[in-house]
Design an enzyme around this catalytic site. Structure first.
Site, PDB file in Angstrom:
ATOM      1  CG  ASP A  38      -1.799   1.207   1.294  1.00 55.66           C
ATOM      2  OD1 ASP A  38      -2.776   1.269   0.527  1.00 55.66           O
ATOM      3  OD2 ASP A  38      -1.502   2.105   2.113  1.00 55.66           O
ATOM      4  CG  ASP A  63       1.604  -8.073  -5.920  1.00 59.90           C
ATOM      5  OD1 ASP A  63       2.139  -8.978  -5.239  1.00 59.90           O
ATOM      6  OD2 ASP A  63       0.475  -8.196  -6.429  1.00 59.90           O
ATOM      7  CB  VAL A  64       6.664  -9.622  -2.965  1.00 54.09           C
ATOM      8  CG1 VAL A  64       7.228  -8.431  -2.216  1.00 54.09           C
ATOM      9  CG2 VAL A  64       5.578 -10.325  -2.161  1.00 54.09           C
ATOM     10  CE1 TYR A 155       1.797 -16.632   7.978  1.00 51.99           C
ATOM     11  CE2 TYR A 155       2.068 -18.211   9.753  1.00 51.99           C
ATOM     12  CZ  TYR A 155       2.344 -16.979   9.194  1.00 51.99           C
ATOM     13  OH  TYR A 155       3.173 -16.094   9.851  1.00 51.99           O
ATOM     14  CE  LYS A 159       5.346 -16.722   7.356  1.00 50.26           C
ATOM     15  NZ  LYS A 159       6.200 -15.549   7.054  1.00 50.26           N
ATOM     16  CB  THR A 190       2.471  -7.355  13.786  1.00 43.36           C
ATOM     17  OG1 THR A 190       1.806  -8.616  13.614  1.00 43.36           O
ATOM     18  CG2 THR A 190       3.922  -7.585  14.194  1.00 43.36           C
TER      19      THR A 190
END
Length: 265
Positions: A38, A63-64, A155, A159, A190
């Site tokens: 963003d 955007d990776v 996820y 990872k 976070t």
């Protein structure tokens, strides 16, 4: 001024752990380039980093998942004559669902951001690190590379995949003087963690209580601050960790050391 004269790229650097890393390395003298999805968030992070920076600070909305965007980002971070010394791959997303409940689109999103994004960053950064005679790559993984909560299939896969990639990259690039390591945080205060708490708790008060319960599951009795993870990233990125490569360092308040079954008092 440990990082004075060093050129640093931090993906996911506009929030959370990445932002804390960018701030810490900027304060310690690095020329820091951050990337986030963003633009407004990136601009706000750059403004904050500039207040503490002893080198230059730049930020880009990227955007990776996009090969052209990541290539352009790395080329900007490796300014002519400045090269690239440190890369911190911190960009990541979390989506919830067991395998049977995860859509193909959700799976692809998580794997593309968390794993493909790291691969693309490394792919384009490594030639610049080689040209400098070596450097450091630090990847933000998770304790969930080793253990799993319920309903986090994509996820956890992403990872765990990052740790395999870290080992491979560390072995491949050791002869080029490039060290590659990962940090594996537990629960960290976070935006991602707070969003998860609101998702499951329903309101702000209950979310704060839930975060407290998550913290209590760690032997140290709390969730981490992003700055505590950033300290370990900074160590791995710098010369003090000159003989450390291929490692996955837990920053988890003892979470992985603790058995889930607790004896009665």
């Amino acid at each position: 001024m440990e990082f004075a004269g060093k050129s640093v790229l931090v993906t996911g650097g506009s929030s959370g752990i990445g932002r804390a890393v960018g701030s810490m390395l900027a304060e310690r003298g690095a020329d820091v380039t951050i990337a986030g999805l963003d633009q407004a968030e990136v601009d706000a992070a750059v403004a904050d980093l500039t207040l503490v920076a002893r080198g230059t600070v730049a930020g880009f909305a990227v955007d990776v998942r996009s090969e052209p965007e990541v290539r352009a980002l790395v080329d900007r971070a490796a300014r002519p004559g400045g090269g690239l010394d440190v890369v911190v791959a911190s960009a990541g997303v979390q989506r919830y669902g067991a395998a049977a409940d995860t859509t193909t689109e959700e799976w692809d999103e998580v794997l593309d951001v968390n794993l493909r994004g790291c691969f693309l960053t490394a792919r384009f950064a490594v030639p610049h690190l080689r040209a400098r005679g070596g450097g450091s790559v630090v990847v933000v993984s998770s304790v969930q590379a080793f253990v799993s909560q319920r309903a986090v299939a994509a996820y956890v896969a992403s990872k765990a995949g990052l740790l395999g990639f870290v080992r491979s990259l560390a072995v491949d690039e050791a002869a080029n003087g490039i060290r590659v390591n990962a940090v594996c945080p537990g629960s960290v205060d976070t935006t991602m963690l707070r969003d998860a708490a609101r998702l499951f708790a329903g309101d702000a008060a209950s979310a704060a209580e839930l975060i407290g319960r998550w913290g209590a599951a760690h032997p140290l009795g709390r969730v981490a601050r992003a700055e505590e993870v950033a300290e370990v990233v900074a160590f791995l990125a710098g010369d003090r960790a000159s003989f450390v490569t291929g490692a996955a360092i837990p920053v988890d308040g003892g979470l992985l050391a603790s058995a889930g079954v607790v004896l009665p008092e």
